[in-house]
Scaffold this motif. Structure first.
Motif, PDB file in Angstrom:
ATOM      1  N   ILE A   5       0.833  -1.211   0.000  1.00 21.04           N
ATOM      2  CA  ILE A   5       0.000   0.000   0.000  1.00 21.04           C
ATOM      3  C   ILE A   5       0.865   1.257   0.000  1.00 21.04           C
ATOM      4  O   ILE A   5       0.555   2.225  -0.702  1.00 21.04           O
ATOM      5  N   LEU A   6       1.936   1.233   0.775  1.00 24.22           N
ATOM      6  CA  LEU A   6       2.833   2.386   0.821  1.00 24.22           C
ATOM      7  C   LEU A   6       3.474   2.645  -0.537  1.00 24.22           C
ATOM      8  O   LEU A   6       3.524   3.783  -1.013  1.00 24.22           O
ATOM      9  N   SER A   7       3.925   1.589  -1.181  1.00 22.06           N
ATOM     10  CA  SER A   7       4.529   1.743  -2.505  1.00 22.06           C
ATOM     11  C   SER A   7       3.497   2.209  -3.532  1.00 22.06           C
ATOM     12  O   SER A   7       3.805   3.025  -4.403  1.00 22.06           O
ATOM     13  N   LEU A   8       2.276   1.713  -3.425  1.00 27.22           N
ATOM     14  CA  LEU A   8       1.211   2.153  -4.332  1.00 27.22           C
ATOM     15  C   LEU A   8       0.909   3.634  -4.145  1.00 27.22           C
ATOM     16  O   LEU A   8       0.774   4.379  -5.121  1.00 27.22           O
ATOM     17  N   PHE A   9       0.830   4.083  -2.904  1.00 28.62           N
ATOM     18  CA  PHE A   9       0.541   5.485  -2.622  1.00 28.62           C
ATOM     19  C   PHE A   9       1.675   6.396  -3.107  1.00 28.62           C
ATOM     20  O   PHE A   9       1.422   7.418  -3.752  1.00 28.62           O
ATOM     21  N   ILE A  10       2.916   6.031  -2.825  1.00 25.00           N
ATOM     22  CA  ILE A  10       4.053   6.850  -3.261  1.00 25.00           C
ATOM     23  C   ILE A  10       4.156   6.836  -4.785  1.00 25.00           C
ATOM     24  O   ILE A  10       4.449   7.857  -5.408  1.00 25.00           O
ATOM     25  N   GLY A  11       3.899   5.687  -5.396  1.00 28.67           N
ATOM     26  CA  GLY A  11       3.911   5.609  -6.860  1.00 28.67           C
ATOM     27  C   GLY A  11       2.833   6.467  -7.485  1.00 28.67           C
ATOM     28  O   GLY A  11       3.051   7.123  -8.512  1.00 28.67           O
ATOM     29  N   PHE A  12       1.645   6.476  -6.873  1.00 30.38           N
ATOM     30  CA  PHE A  12       0.556   7.329  -7.364  1.00 30.38           C
ATOM     31  C   PHE A  12       0.952   8.803  -7.279  1.00 30.38           C
ATOM     32  O   PHE A  12       0.719   9.573  -8.210  1.00 30.38           O
ATOM     33  N   LEU A  13       1.544   9.197  -6.153  1.00 25.52           N
ATOM     34  CA  LEU A  13       1.992  10.584  -6.011  1.00 25.52           C
ATOM     35  C   LEU A  13       3.065  10.926  -7.043  1.00 25.52           C
ATOM     36  O   LEU A  13       3.063  12.014  -7.621  1.00 25.52           O
ATOM     37  N   GLY A  14       3.995  10.007  -7.264  1.00 23.45           N
ATOM     38  CA  GLY A  14       5.058  10.251  -8.237  1.00 23.45           C
ATOM     39  C   GLY A  14       4.540  10.379  -9.657  1.00 23.45           C
ATOM     40  O   GLY A  14       4.931  11.279 -10.399  1.00 23.45           O
ATOM     41  N   LEU A  15       3.648   9.485 -10.043  1.00 19.67           N
ATOM     42  CA  LEU A  15       3.081   9.565 -11.389  1.00 19.67           C
ATOM     43  C   LEU A  15       2.191  10.795 -11.554  1.00 19.67           C
ATOM     44  O   LEU A  15       2.151  11.391 -12.634  1.00 19.67           O
ATOM     45  N   SER A  16       1.500  11.185 -10.494  1.00 20.97           N
ATOM     46  CA  SER A  16       0.705  12.419 -10.554  1.00 20.97           C
ATOM     47  C   SER A  16       1.606  13.632 -10.718  1.00 20.97           C
ATOM     48  O   SER A  16       1.302  14.545 -11.498  1.00 20.97           O
ATOM     49  N   ALA A  17       2.723  13.650  -9.991  1.00 21.89           N
ATOM     50  CA  ALA A  17       3.662  14.767 -10.130  1.00 21.89           C
ATOM     51  C   ALA A  17       4.276  14.793 -11.526  1.00 21.89           C
ATOM     52  O   ALA A  17       4.470  15.873 -12.102  1.00 21.89           O
ATOM     53  N   LEU A  39       6.983  23.348 -13.724  1.00 27.89           N
ATOM     54  CA  LEU A  39       6.936  22.084 -14.461  1.00 27.89           C
ATOM     55  C   LEU A  39       8.190  21.259 -14.180  1.00 27.89           C
ATOM     56  O   LEU A  39       8.114  20.048 -13.959  1.00 27.89           O
ATOM     57  N   ARG A  40       9.341  21.921 -14.179  1.00 26.22           N
ATOM     58  CA  ARG A  40      10.605  21.226 -13.906  1.00 26.22           C
ATOM     59  C   ARG A  40      10.614  20.673 -12.486  1.00 26.22           C
ATOM     60  O   ARG A  40      11.030  19.533 -12.247  1.00 26.22           O
ATOM     61  N   ARG A  41      10.138  21.444 -11.528  1.00 21.73           N
ATOM     62  CA  ARG A  41      10.091  20.997 -10.137  1.00 21.73           C
ATOM     63  C   ARG A  41       9.163  19.791  -9.986  1.00 21.73           C
ATOM     64  O   ARG A  41       9.471  18.840  -9.260  1.00 21.73           O
ATOM     65  N   ASN A  42       8.021  19.813 -10.684  1.00 23.67           N
ATOM     66  CA  ASN A  42       7.101  18.671 -10.625  1.00 23.67           C
ATOM     67  C   ASN A  42       7.720  17.418 -11.233  1.00 23.67           C
ATOM     68  O   ASN A  42       7.525  16.316 -10.716  1.00 23.67           O
ATOM     69  N   ARG A  43       8.470  17.577 -12.319  1.00 23.40           N
ATOM     70  CA  ARG A  43       9.126  16.421 -12.926  1.00 23.40           C
ATOM     71  C   ARG A  43      10.195  15.839 -12.010  1.00 23.40           C
ATOM     72  O   ARG A  43      10.288  14.618 -11.844  1.00 23.40           O
ATOM     73  N   ILE A  44      10.992  16.698 -11.385  1.00 27.84           N
ATOM     74  CA  ILE A  44      12.026  16.223 -10.459  1.00 27.84           C
ATOM     75  C   ILE A  44      11.388  15.529  -9.266  1.00 27.84           C
ATOM     76  O   ILE A  44      11.827  14.446  -8.848  1.00 27.84           O
ATOM     77  N   LEU A  45      10.343  16.128  -8.716  1.00 28.71           N
ATOM     78  CA  LEU A  45       9.640  15.522  -7.593  1.00 28.71           C
ATOM     79  C   LEU A  45       9.026  14.181  -7.987  1.00 28.71           C
ATOM     80  O   LEU A  45       9.081  13.206  -7.231  1.00 28.71           O
ATOM     81  N   GLY A  46       8.464  14.111  -9.175  1.00 28.92           N
ATOM     82  CA  GLY A  46       7.858  12.865  -9.645  1.00 28.92           C
ATOM     83  C   GLY A  46       8.865  11.742  -9.774  1.00 28.92           C
ATOM     84  O   GLY A  46       8.615  10.612  -9.333  1.00 28.92           O
ATOM     85  N   TRP A  47      10.021  12.029 -10.366  1.00 23.59           N
ATOM     86  CA  TRP A  47      11.054  10.993 -10.493  1.00 23.59           C
ATOM     87  C   TRP A  47      11.596  10.582  -9.134  1.00 23.59           C
ATOM     88  O   TRP A  47      11.864   9.391  -8.900  1.00 23.59           O
ATOM     89  N   ALA A  48      11.739  11.531  -8.226  1.00 19.04           N
ATOM     90  CA  ALA A  48      12.224  11.193  -6.877  1.00 19.04           C
ATOM     91  C   ALA A  48      11.213  10.314  -6.144  1.00 19.04           C
ATOM     92  O   ALA A  48      11.599   9.341  -5.468  1.00 19.04           O
TER      93      ALA A  48
END
Length: 90
Positions: A5-17, A39-48
């Motif tokens: 569940i934790l990985s699913l939630f973090i993955g959802f946040l990352g893909l949303s970012a 946009l750049r900040r969202n992409r960096i946050l998403g990959w992280a």
């Protein structure tokens, strides 16, 4: 079950970012164009966040099985993000 569940939630946040880091999807969700630095900040946050979503799978299972489970979890998160973007007004 908790790492799943934790990985699913973090993955959802990352893909949303990552989706909000695209010039096409940002105005679809927020209703206005985004500055390039946001946009750049969202992409960096998403990959992280995507990289960190692998850690719960790695700690629960070994590296080989954890990677397979992580890819499956990202598939579920991707379906949820796609449904979320499809339900917003363009």
């Amino acid at each position: 079950m908790i790492p799943f569940i934790l990985s699913l939630f973090i993955g959802f946040l990352g893909l949303s970012a990552l989706a909000l880091g695209m010039a096409r999807h940002y105005p679809q969700f927020w209703g206005q164009a985004a500055p390039p630095q946001r946009l750049r900040r969202n992409r960096i946050l998403g990959w992280a966040l995507l990289a960190s979503s692998y850690l719960p799978c790695l700690t629960e299972w070994n590296a080989a099985i954890g990677l397979i489970v992580w890819v499956g979890i990202l598939s579920l998160a991707l379906i949820a993000v796609a449904c979320m973007l499809a339900s917003t007004q363009a």
